[in-house]
Design an enzyme around this catalytic site. Structure first.
Site, PDB file in Angstrom:
ATOM      1  N   HIS A 294       0.820  -1.217   0.000  1.00 17.34           N
ATOM      2  CA  HIS A 294       0.000   0.000   0.000  1.00 17.34           C
ATOM      3  C   HIS A 294       0.853   1.267   0.000  1.00 17.34           C
ATOM      4  CE1 HIS A 294      -2.056   3.301   2.207  1.00 17.34           C
ATOM      5  NE2 HIS A 294      -2.983   3.061   1.301  1.00 17.34           N
TER       6      HIS A 294
ATOM      7  N   GLU B 223       1.432   2.598  -3.286  1.00 16.84           N
ATOM      8  CA  GLU B 223       0.298   3.325  -3.862  1.00 16.84           C
ATOM      9  C   GLU B 223       0.519   4.833  -3.703  1.00 16.84           C
ATOM     10  OE1 GLU B 223      -3.520   1.828  -2.437  1.00 16.84           O
ATOM     11  OE2 GLU B 223      -4.234   3.909  -2.487  1.00 16.84           O
ATOM     12  N   HIS B 224       1.280   5.224  -2.680  1.00 14.36           N
ATOM     13  CA  HIS B 224       1.607   6.632  -2.460  1.00 14.36           C
ATOM     14  C   HIS B 224       2.922   7.014  -3.147  1.00 14.36           C
ATOM     15  CE1 HIS B 224      -1.380   7.533   0.832  1.00 14.36           C
ATOM     16  NE2 HIS B 224      -1.516   6.229   0.672  1.00 14.36           N
TER      17      HIS B 224
ATOM     18  N   GLU C  40      -3.851   8.410   7.037  1.00 13.24           N
ATOM     19  CA  GLU C  40      -4.897   7.659   6.345  1.00 13.24           C
ATOM     20  C   GLU C  40      -5.393   6.520   7.243  1.00 13.24           C
ATOM     21  OE1 GLU C  40      -3.608   5.870   2.689  1.00 13.24           O
ATOM     22  OE2 GLU C  40      -5.588   5.031   2.245  1.00 13.24           O
TER      23      GLU C  40
END
Lengths: 433, 454
Positions: free
Chosen positions: B62, B65-66, B142
Site C-alpha cells: 500500500h 500506492e503513495h 490515512e
C-alpha cells in the site's frame, strides 16, 4: 442530450445510449429539505421514504417483492433543493419499473404502520451519522455555518423534530409537491426519444398539473460576523475531522466561472494549494480540499481535512492563513492557466456516460439554470484574467468570518485549536445535535 | 522484445471486444475500444498485494500506492500529478490483498503521455528518504482516519486477523501502524525491484483508442525494460477452522456493530458464484431475507449487508450488522442462525432465485457502463484470477445457479463452526480504551479491553 418540454408542464431530458441493456430514470421533485418547516426538519425525507414504502395496491412488502423481482431499483435521495427518485432497470423490465414509479408518485399509501416504523428507524440513522466522524463534522458544519439559513437545516432531522412529524403532514407535502410542473424528469440509456416521451407521459398522467408551493426565497443573508470555532467533543479520537467555511454565492452566480478556478487552484486538485501545503509538504492529512456547494441558492464555500490530533491547531491556523491570502490576492497567472487547462480537459469525464449527462442536465434544471449551464462553464474560462478571479475572491471569500468545526476529543485538542486564531471556541457534545 | 503477440480476443458486454497482447518481456496489454467519450482509462495492474508481504513488514504494498506518484528519474517531485492534471485527467491507485493497480484517466488525445508516465514509473522511481518519510506520515494519517477513528475499518481488520491464522489475508492492506512506521528504506527499494517489472504487470487500456498506435507506443516505451526474476510464491494455505471465534471490544458508538465472516472458497472456485447469489438473496435488496427479517419484521437491526470478498484464495462470506437501538448483537446473531438454517434446509422458490439472478444481472451491466469500470473488471480477473474472460464467465455462472446449489453451499459454508465474529459494543463510560494497541509481535491489534473466545 435532448431537452424537451415534458408532458403536462413537466420538463424532460433524454440521453439515449445502447451500451448496455439498462435504463436510468431520475425524477426530481423540486423543493427539498430546505423547505422543511422550522421545527419539523426531516419532513421531506420522511415523506419521500414513506411514499416508497407501499404504493397503489401494493403494501411495502409487495412493492419490494415486485421491484426486486425485476432486478430493478428505485431509490430516494433528499437534497436541499429537491427530492429525487432514481430508478434503474434492465430494458426488458422497464415498463414494469415505470408502473411502480408512477404508483409512488401518484398513489403512495402512507400506511400508518410504516410511518411509525420509519419514525423508529430515523433516529438510528442519526446514530450512524454520529458514529462516522466525517459525516458528523459535515452535519455540525451545516448546522453552525450560517445560523438561520435554510441550507443549515438538517435533511435528516433531529430527535425532537422527528417527534413532530405526522403521517398527515407527510402525505399532504407529497401531494402538494408531486405535481407535473414541479417535476424534472431525466431518462438515459437503452431508450429512444419516443419511448422516453411515453415513459414521461405514464409517470405524470395521474398527477395534478400544477399546484406546487412557490420555491423558497434564498437570499445571501449576512451571517454573524467574525470567526467562530466549534469543537464537537467525541471520546477516543486520534484525529480531528475539520471543516472550515462560510456562506458563499449560488451556483449560477455571475462569478461562478471565476470561482470554479478558485476552487480548483485552492483545493480541487492534487496540485492545489491545500493539498500541497497540508499533505505534501507536511504530511498532516490524507486529504485536503475545498468546494463551492452546488445548490439553487447561496450555499457554503467549504474546506476539509482530517489531521492527527496533535497538529489540528497548526493545521487550522495554516488553513485560515492560506484562505486569507487567497481572498486578498486571488490566484497567480500560472495557477489560472493551470486550473483552466484542468477544468477544460476534465469536462469530458463528467459527461462520459449517458447517465452522467442526464443527471447533470436534471441538476441544472432543478437549480433553475439554463440547459447546459454547467457543461458550458469551461467555455467561459478562456477570457478570464487574474484580475477577474481576484475580484471574485474579494466579492465572495470572507476569511474573517470563517466557521471552523472540529470533531475530536476536546480535552486533548481544544488547547491547540484555541490557539489557532479561529475565533471564540464553543465545545459541544457530539450527540447534542 | 518489442514484438506483440495477440494472445486472446473475446467479447465483453453488449458491444465491446477485449484483446490480450503479450510483449517479449512478459508484459500483458489488454485493450478494449469504447468510443462513447473522448477519454481513455489507462490502468497498470501489478500482481502484488498485501498478501505478498511478510509479518512485521505489513503495509509495504500500500505504501507504494503513495510513493509511485512522486519523483522519477525524469520527473521532479510532484511533476507526475501536475502533468496529468494539466490535461484535465486524474490519477489514482488501489491496493488490496492480491494486487495493486494504478489508474490514469486521460483525454484520448493524451494517450501517449499516459504511456510515457506509466513506463517511467514502472522501473525508474526515485525512492529517497525525504519522499518516503513524507508519504509515511500521510499513510499513518490515512490509517487513523480509516481504522483508528472508524469503527467499520476497525471491524474489518479485526475480522481478518481473527479469521486467518496463517494466510497473508490476516493483516490489513494498509498495514499495522507499527509496521508502517518501521519500514526501512532499503526494504522499500528491494520491494520495488522485486515486484515492479513488466512480467508482473498487466496494462488495461479502455476507451477511445487507436489500437495500432497504442501497440506501437507501448512497445517503444516498455519493450526494453527487462523482466525481473519474480519470487516463487509457495501456496499460502490456511488450516481448517473447526470452532467459532468471537471477539468483543468497546468502542465509542451508539449501538452494537457486528461483522461476521464465514470461511468461503476463492473466487475461481465453482461455488463462488453460488455464494455470490446467496449474498444477494440474503441481503442484496429491500426484499432480501435478512433485511426483511432483521430490519423490517423484527427491527433488531438498522442495516444488514452481505459481501463475498473477491479474493484469489479462500476468504470470507461476510455479514455486517448495525444493531438497532434497544437491542444487542446476540438477538441478531440468533436470527441470522435461524435464517441460514432455513436456507440450508429448503431450496428457494423459483421466483426468489430469479429475483436474485435479475439483481446480479443488473449489477453486472452497471459495472460495465464506463471505461474505468470495464478496465477494473478486466484487470481484476486477469491479475487476481489469471484470465479476463472470467468477467463474462462469472455472469454466465451466476445465471446457471440452481436452487439445489443454494442449499448445498449454505450447508457447506455457512455453519457456525467456521465463522468468526467481531462485535464492537458501546463503551459505557467513553473512556479511552486500549483496543488499538498492538501486541508484541505487531500482528494483531487486540487490546486489553478485547475479549476473544473460541
Amino acid at each position: 442530450m435532448t431537452a424537451l418540454a415534458g408532458p403536462r408542464g413537466s420538463r424532460l431530458h433524454v440521453e439515449p445510449s445502447g451500451d448496455a441493456p439498462l435504463v436510468w430514470i431520475d425524477i426530481a421533485i423540486t423543493g427539498g429539505a430546505a423547505l422543511d418547516p422550522i421545527g419539523i426538519e426531516g419532513l421531506h425525507r420522511h415523506a419521500a421514504l414513506l411514499a416508497r414504502r407501499g404504493a397503489g395496491l401494493r403494501n411495502r412488502a409487495a412493492f419490494d417483492d415486485a421491484l426486486d423481482g425485476l432486478g430493478a431499483a428505485l431509490e430516494i435521495s433528499v437534497g436541499r433543493d429537491s427530492v429525487v427518485l432514481s430508478g434503474l432497470a434492465l430494458t426488458r423490465n422497464l415498463d414494469a419499473l415505470v408502473e411502480l414509479a408512477a404508483d409512488v408518485l401518484a398513489q403512495p399509501r402512507f400506511d400508518q404502520d410504516e410511518h411509525e416504523r420509519l419514525l423508529r428507524e430515523t433516529p438510528q440513522v442519526l446514530d450512524e451519522v454520529r458514529d462516522d466522524d466525517s459525516a458528523l463534522a459535515t452535519r455540525w458544519f451545516d448546522y453552525r455555518c450560517a445560523p438561520g439559513h435554510p441550507y443549515g437545516r438538517t435533511a435528516l432531522g433531529t430527535e425532537s423534530s422527528l417527534a413532530r412529524i405526522t403521517r398527515e403532514d407527510a402525505a399532504a407535502l407529497w401531494r402538494a409537491e408531486a405535481v407535473c410542473d414541479n417535476l424534472v424528469l431525466g431518462i438515459a440509456g437503452d431508450v429512444d426519444v419516443a419511448r422516453a416521451m411515453a415513459i414521461a407521459a405514464r409517470l405524470t398522467e395521474r398527477l395534478p398539473a400544477t399546484g406546487a408551493p412557490p420555491p423558497l426565497a434564498l437570499t445571501r443573508e449576512p451571517a454573524p460576523p467574525g470567526r467562530r470555532l466549534v469543537v464537537v467533543d467525541k471520546a477516543e479520537r486520534t484525529q480531528a475531522q475539520l471543516r472550515f467555511g462560510h456562506l458563499g454565492p449560488r451556483w449560477g452566480d455571475p462569478d461562478t466561472a471565476a470561482l470554479l478556478v478558485v476552487e480548483a487552484a485552492f483545493g480541487g486538485m492534487f496540485s492545489s494549494r491545500l493539498m500541497q501545503e497540508i499533505r505534501v509538504k507536511r504530511g498532516w492529512s490524507y486529504g485536503a480540499g475545498c468546494a463551492i456547494r452546488r445548490s439553487r441558492g447561496p450555499h457554503w464555500i467549504e474546506m476539509w481535512m482530517a489531521t492527527a490530533i496533535d497538529v489540528a491547531g497548526p493545521a487550522t491556523a495554516l488553513t485560515l492563513d492560506l484562505y486569507a491570502d487567497l481572498a486578498a490576492k486571488g490566484v497567480t497567472a500560472d495557477e489560472l492557466d493551470f486550473a483552466r487547462a484542468y477544468l477544460v480537459g476534465a469536462m469530458p469525464f463528467h459527461l462520459a456516460t449517458a447517465r452522467q449527462r442526464m443527471q447533470l442536465a436534471v441538476r441544472d434544471e432543478t437549480f433553475g439554470l439554463p440547459v447546459g449551464f454547467t457543461a458550458g462553464l469551461p467555455g467561459q474560462l478562456g477570457t478570464l484574467t487574474v484580475e477577474d478571479v481576484a475580484g471574485a475572491c474579494r466579492r465572495n471569500l470572507r476569511p474573517d468570518d470563517v466557521v471552523t468545526v472540529a470533531v475530536t476529543t476536546a480535552e486533548v485538542a481544544a488547547e491547540g485549536l484555541a490557539a489557532a486564531g479561529a475565533g471564540p471556541i464553543t465545545v459541544v457534545a457530539h450527540d447534542a445535535y | 522484445m518489442t514484438t506483440w503477440t495477440l494472445d486472446v480476443e473475446a467479447p465483453l458486454g453488449r458491444q465491446a471486444t477485449v484483446r490480450r497482447w503479450r510483449l517479449g518481456n512478459g508484459l500483458r496489454l489488454l485493450t478494449s475500444i469504447d468510443r462513447g467519450a473522448p477519454i481513455v482509462s489507462y490502468q497498470t495492474w501489478f500482481g502484488v498485494g498485501s498478501r505478498h508481504e511478510q509479518p512485521g513488514k505489513t503495509g509495504m504494498a500500500h505504501l507504494f500506492e503513495h510513493l509511485m506518484f512522486n519523483q522519477t528519474e525524469t520527473l521532479g517531485p510532484g511533476e507526475f500529478d501536475r502533468v496529468v492534471e494539466r490535461t484535465g485527467g486524474e490519477s489514482n491507485a488501489a491496493t488490496w490483498v492480491d494486487w495493486t493497480y494504478y489508474r490514469l484517466s486521460l483525454p484520448a488525445r493524451d494517450l501517449a503521455l499516459g504511456v510515457r508516465l506509466e513506463a517511467e514509473r514502472m522501473t525508474r522511481l526515485v525512492l529517497d528518504p525525504t519522499t518516503v518519510e513524507a508519504e509515511r506520515d500521510v499513510v499513518t494519517n490515512e490509517r487513523r482516519e480509516r481504522v483508528e477513528d472508524d469503527v467499520d475499518g476497525w471491524l474489518d481488520e479485526q475480522l481478518m486477523a481473527l479469521a486467518f491464522e496463517h494466510h497473508g489475508y490476516r493483516w490489513p492492506t494498509i498495514g499495522w501502524m507499527a509496521d508502517i512506521r518501521g519500514l526501512a528504506l532499503d526494504e522499500i527499494r528491494a520491494f520495488y525491484r522485486t515486484w515492479y517489472a513488466p512480467n508482473n504487470a498487466c496494462l488495461v487500456v479502455v476507451g477511445d483508442i487507436d489500437e495500432p498506435q497504442l501497440l506501437d507506443l507501448v512497445a517503444k516505451a516498455y519493450g526494453d525494460i527487462p523482466p525481473a526474476v519474480l519470487p516463487v510464491i509457495a501456496p499460502d494455505t490456511e488450516p481448517p477452522q473447526t470452532h467459532e471465534r468471537v471477539l468483543r471490544a468497546p468502542k465509542p458508538i451508539a449501538t452494537d456493530r457486528v461483522l461476521i465472516g464465514y470461511k468461503a472458497p476463492g473466487q475461481a472456485h465453482a461455488d463462488w458464484p453460488v455464494l455470490e447469489l446467496v449474498a444477494t438473496l440474503l441481503a442484496g435488496s429491500p426484499s432480501s431475507r435478512l433485511h426483511r427479517l432483521l430490519v423490517v419484521e423484527k427491527e433488531l437491526a438498522s442495516s444488514v449487508d452481505a459481501q463475498l470478498t473477491p479474493f484469489r484464495d479462500p476468504s470470507l462470506f461476510r455479514l455486517a450488522i448495525t444493531v438497532a437501538r434497544g437491542h444487542r448483537a446476540e438477538a441478531s446473531l440468533a436470527a441470522i442462525d435461524q435464517a441460514l438454517a432455513e436456507l440450508a434446509s429448503a431450496p428457494p422458490s423459483p421466483a426468489e432465485l430469479n429475483k436474485a439472478k435479475s439483481l446480479v444481472e443488473t449489477d453486472f451491466w452497471t459495472s460495465l457502463t464506463d471505461a474505468d469500470g470495464k478496465a477494473e473488471a478486466i484487470g481484476h480477473h486477469e491479475v487476481a484470477l489469471g484470465d479476463f474472460r472470467g468477467v463474462t464467465a462469472l455472469a454466465a455462472a451466476l445465471a446457471a445457479v440452481t436452487a439445489e446449489d443454494v442449499v448445498r453451499v449454505a450447508r457447506t459454508y455457512l455453519g457456525r463452526s467456521t465463522r468468526s465474529v467481531v462485535i464492537a459494543e458501546p463503551d459505557p463510560d467513553g473512556d479511552p480504551g486500549e483496543d488499538s494497541e498492538e501486541s508484541d509481535d505487531g500482528d494483531e491489534a487486540l487490546g486489553d479491553d478485547s475479549e476473544v473466545s473460541a
